[in-house]
Design a protein around this motif. Structure first.
Motif, PDB file in Angstrom:
ATOM      1  N   ASP A  50      49.817 -41.519  15.228  1.00 51.76           N
ATOM      2  CA  ASP A  50      48.910 -40.974  16.241  1.00 51.76           C
ATOM      3  C   ASP A  50      47.680 -41.855  16.440  1.00 51.76           C
ATOM      4  O   ASP A  50      46.777 -41.503  17.186  1.00 51.76           O
ATOM      5  CB  ASP A  50      48.510 -39.531  15.907  1.00 51.76           C
ATOM      6  CG  ASP A  50      47.581 -39.438  14.714  1.00 51.76           C
ATOM      7  OD1 ASP A  50      47.514 -40.394  13.907  1.00 51.76           O
ATOM      8  OD2 ASP A  50      46.911 -38.393  14.580  1.00 51.76           O
ATOM      9  N   GLN A  51      47.660 -43.015  15.769  1.00 50.38           N
ATOM     10  CA  GLN A  51      46.595 -44.007  15.926  1.00 50.38           C
ATOM     11  C   GLN A  51      47.248 -45.379  16.085  1.00 50.38           C
ATOM     12  O   GLN A  51      48.249 -45.655  15.434  1.00 50.38           O
ATOM     13  CB  GLN A  51      45.685 -44.045  14.701  1.00 50.38           C
ATOM     14  CG  GLN A  51      45.053 -42.721  14.327  1.00 50.38           C
ATOM     15  CD  GLN A  51      44.041 -42.247  15.336  1.00 50.38           C
ATOM     16  OE1 GLN A  51      43.189 -43.017  15.790  1.00 50.38           O
ATOM     17  NE2 GLN A  51      44.132 -40.981  15.714  1.00 50.38           N
ATOM     18  N   ALA A  52      46.673 -46.215  16.918  1.00 46.45           N
ATOM     19  CA  ALA A  52      47.153 -47.594  17.039  1.00 46.45           C
ATOM     20  C   ALA A  52      46.561 -48.409  15.888  1.00 46.45           C
ATOM     21  O   ALA A  52      45.425 -48.168  15.459  1.00 46.45           O
ATOM     22  CB  ALA A  52      46.745 -48.191  18.375  1.00 46.45           C
ATOM     23  N   TYR A  53      47.335 -49.368  15.374  1.00 51.53           N
ATOM     24  CA  TYR A  53      46.875 -50.214  14.274  1.00 51.53           C
ATOM     25  C   TYR A  53      45.732 -51.094  14.749  1.00 51.53           C
ATOM     26  O   TYR A  53      45.800 -51.721  15.808  1.00 51.53           O
ATOM     27  CB  TYR A  53      48.029 -51.068  13.740  1.00 51.53           C
ATOM     28  CG  TYR A  53      47.617 -51.933  12.582  1.00 51.53           C
ATOM     29  CD1 TYR A  53      47.410 -51.379  11.327  1.00 51.53           C
ATOM     30  CD2 TYR A  53      47.417 -53.299  12.743  1.00 51.53           C
ATOM     31  CE1 TYR A  53      47.008 -52.161  10.246  1.00 51.53           C
ATOM     32  CE2 TYR A  53      47.024 -54.099  11.681  1.00 51.53           C
ATOM     33  CZ  TYR A  53      46.827 -53.518  10.440  1.00 51.53           C
ATOM     34  OH  TYR A  53      46.437 -54.296   9.374  1.00 51.53           O
ATOM     35  N   ASN A  54      44.676 -51.174  13.959  1.00 51.10           N
ATOM     36  CA  ASN A  54      43.520 -51.999  14.257  1.00 51.10           C
ATOM     37  C   ASN A  54      43.399 -53.032  13.137  1.00 51.10           C
ATOM     38  O   ASN A  54      42.946 -52.710  12.032  1.00 51.10           O
ATOM     39  CB  ASN A  54      42.260 -51.129  14.356  1.00 51.10           C
ATOM     40  CG  ASN A  54      41.023 -51.942  14.666  1.00 51.10           C
ATOM     41  OD1 ASN A  54      41.014 -53.167  14.598  1.00 51.10           O
ATOM     42  ND2 ASN A  54      39.953 -51.251  15.021  1.00 51.10           N
ATOM     43  N   ALA A  55      43.806 -54.265  13.403  1.00 53.75           N
ATOM     44  CA  ALA A  55      43.828 -55.309  12.373  1.00 53.75           C
ATOM     45  C   ALA A  55      42.438 -55.623  11.817  1.00 53.75           C
ATOM     46  O   ALA A  55      42.303 -55.998  10.654  1.00 53.75           O
ATOM     47  CB  ALA A  55      44.458 -56.579  12.938  1.00 53.75           C
ATOM     48  N   SER A  56      41.393 -55.454  12.616  1.00 50.30           N
ATOM     49  CA  SER A  56      40.042 -55.751  12.134  1.00 50.30           C
ATOM     50  C   SER A  56      39.477 -54.626  11.259  1.00 50.30           C
ATOM     51  O   SER A  56      38.563 -54.863  10.470  1.00 50.30           O
ATOM     52  CB  SER A  56      39.098 -56.043  13.298  1.00 50.30           C
ATOM     53  OG  SER A  56      38.974 -54.904  14.121  1.00 50.30           O
ATOM     54  N   GLU A  57      40.009 -53.427  11.391  1.00 47.86           N
ATOM     55  CA  GLU A  57      39.599 -52.292  10.545  1.00 47.86           C
ATOM     56  C   GLU A  57      40.831 -51.466  10.191  1.00 47.86           C
ATOM     57  O   GLU A  57      40.998 -50.346  10.677  1.00 47.86           O
ATOM     58  CB  GLU A  57      38.585 -51.414  11.269  1.00 47.86           C
ATOM     59  CG  GLU A  57      37.248 -52.058  11.513  1.00 47.86           C
ATOM     60  CD  GLU A  57      36.285 -51.118  12.211  1.00 47.86           C
ATOM     61  OE1 GLU A  57      36.324 -49.900  11.939  1.00 47.86           O
ATOM     62  OE2 GLU A  57      35.502 -51.603  13.029  1.00 47.86           O
ATOM     63  N   PRO A  58      41.725 -51.989   9.346  1.00 54.97           N
ATOM     64  CA  PRO A  58      42.958 -51.255   9.040  1.00 54.97           C
ATOM     65  C   PRO A  58      42.682 -49.938   8.308  1.00 54.97           C
ATOM     66  O   PRO A  58      41.846 -49.903   7.401  1.00 54.97           O
ATOM     67  CB  PRO A  58      43.759 -52.218   8.165  1.00 54.97           C
ATOM     68  CG  PRO A  58      42.807 -53.272   7.735  1.00 54.97           C
ATOM     69  CD  PRO A  58      41.638 -53.259   8.659  1.00 54.97           C
ATOM     70  N   ASP A  59      43.350 -48.891   8.744  1.00 58.37           N
ATOM     71  CA  ASP A  59      43.217 -47.561   8.129  1.00 58.37           C
ATOM     72  C   ASP A  59      44.299 -47.416   7.068  1.00 58.37           C
ATOM     73  O   ASP A  59      45.210 -46.608   7.192  1.00 58.37           O
ATOM     74  CB  ASP A  59      43.354 -46.479   9.219  1.00 58.37           C
ATOM     75  CG  ASP A  59      43.280 -45.072   8.666  1.00 58.37           C
ATOM     76  OD1 ASP A  59      42.645 -44.864   7.612  1.00 58.37           O
ATOM     77  OD2 ASP A  59      43.881 -44.169   9.267  1.00 58.37           O
ATOM     78  N   GLU A  60      44.209 -48.241   6.029  1.00 58.80           N
ATOM     79  CA  GLU A  60      45.186 -48.214   4.940  1.00 58.80           C
ATOM     80  C   GLU A  60      44.468 -48.373   3.618  1.00 58.80           C
ATOM     81  O   GLU A  60      43.806 -49.385   3.391  1.00 58.80           O
ATOM     82  CB  GLU A  60      46.204 -49.347   5.092  1.00 58.80           C
ATOM     83  CG  GLU A  60      47.129 -49.175   6.259  1.00 58.80           C
ATOM     84  CD  GLU A  60      48.214 -50.241   6.301  1.00 58.80           C
ATOM     85  OE1 GLU A  60      49.111 -50.084   7.131  1.00 58.80           O
ATOM     86  OE2 GLU A  60      48.168 -51.213   5.521  1.00 58.80           O
ATOM     87  N   ILE A  61      44.593 -47.375   2.786  1.00 58.64           N
ATOM     88  CA  ILE A  61      44.061 -47.456   1.439  1.00 58.64           C
ATOM     89  C   ILE A  61      45.262 -47.658   0.527  1.00 58.64           C
ATOM     90  O   ILE A  61      46.137 -46.800   0.437  1.00 58.64           O
ATOM     91  CB  ILE A  61      43.261 -46.188   1.054  1.00 58.64           C
ATOM     92  CG1 ILE A  61      42.010 -46.057   1.944  1.00 58.64           C
ATOM     93  CG2 ILE A  61      42.825 -46.251  -0.405  1.00 58.64           C
ATOM     94  CD1 ILE A  61      42.220 -45.429   3.247  1.00 58.64           C
TER      95      ILE A  61
END
Length: 147
Positions: free
Chosen positions: A118-129
């Motif tokens: 439901d979110q597009a990947y943002n390489a400059s601020e990845p939402d991955e922990i």
């Protein structure tokens, strides 16, 4: 976490399965779709998202999906859940924000994972922990036991 068993329709021309449908509890507004392929024995784990919800579908092969709840406010905080997704178990798996997820390919042939976010990947601020697959806190045994 939500699951849905896929309905399949067969005829002389082939097969059809609806993956996600508006109005179902496994539906999300899709901002990105991805397809990944991994070989037998590969473990891809763990990570979770602060903003993103994932919906997973494995049309070919078989994967063991492991979920670990990192959400302190959740009733299932610190608990692990396991699902088997694949062509012989055609289910959809909705993975909420804050639930760490990973998988191991069990099938001899490569497994294909299609997932919607439901979110597009943002390489400059990845939402991955990221969490190591062998993290002591999760303490998951990836080996397969014969019953």
């Amino acid at each position: 976490v939500k699951t849905k068993t896929l309905k399949r329709w067969f005829d002389a021309t082939g097969e059809l399965a609806e993956i996600i449908t508006e109005g179902e509890e496994t539906f999300i507004t899709v901002k990105q779709s991805n397809h990944t392929v991994c070989s037998h024995g590969i473990i891809k784990a763990f990570h979770y998202h602060k903003k993103q919800i994932d919906v997973w579908y494995c049309p070919l092969g078989l994967i063991q999906v492991v979920l670990y709840d990192t959400r302190k406010e959740s009733k299932s905080f610190g608990q692990t859940n396991v699902f088997f997704l694949g062509e012989r178990n055609p289910i959809i798996l909705l993975i909420p924000k804050g639930v760490a997820h990973g998988y191991k390919v069990l099938s001899n042939e490569p497994a294909h994972l299609i997932y919607f976010t439901d979110q597009a990947y943002n390489a400059s601020e990845p939402d991955e922990i990221r969490i190591p697959f062998d993290d002591k806190k999760i303490n998951f045994d990836w080996s397969i036991k014969n019953g």
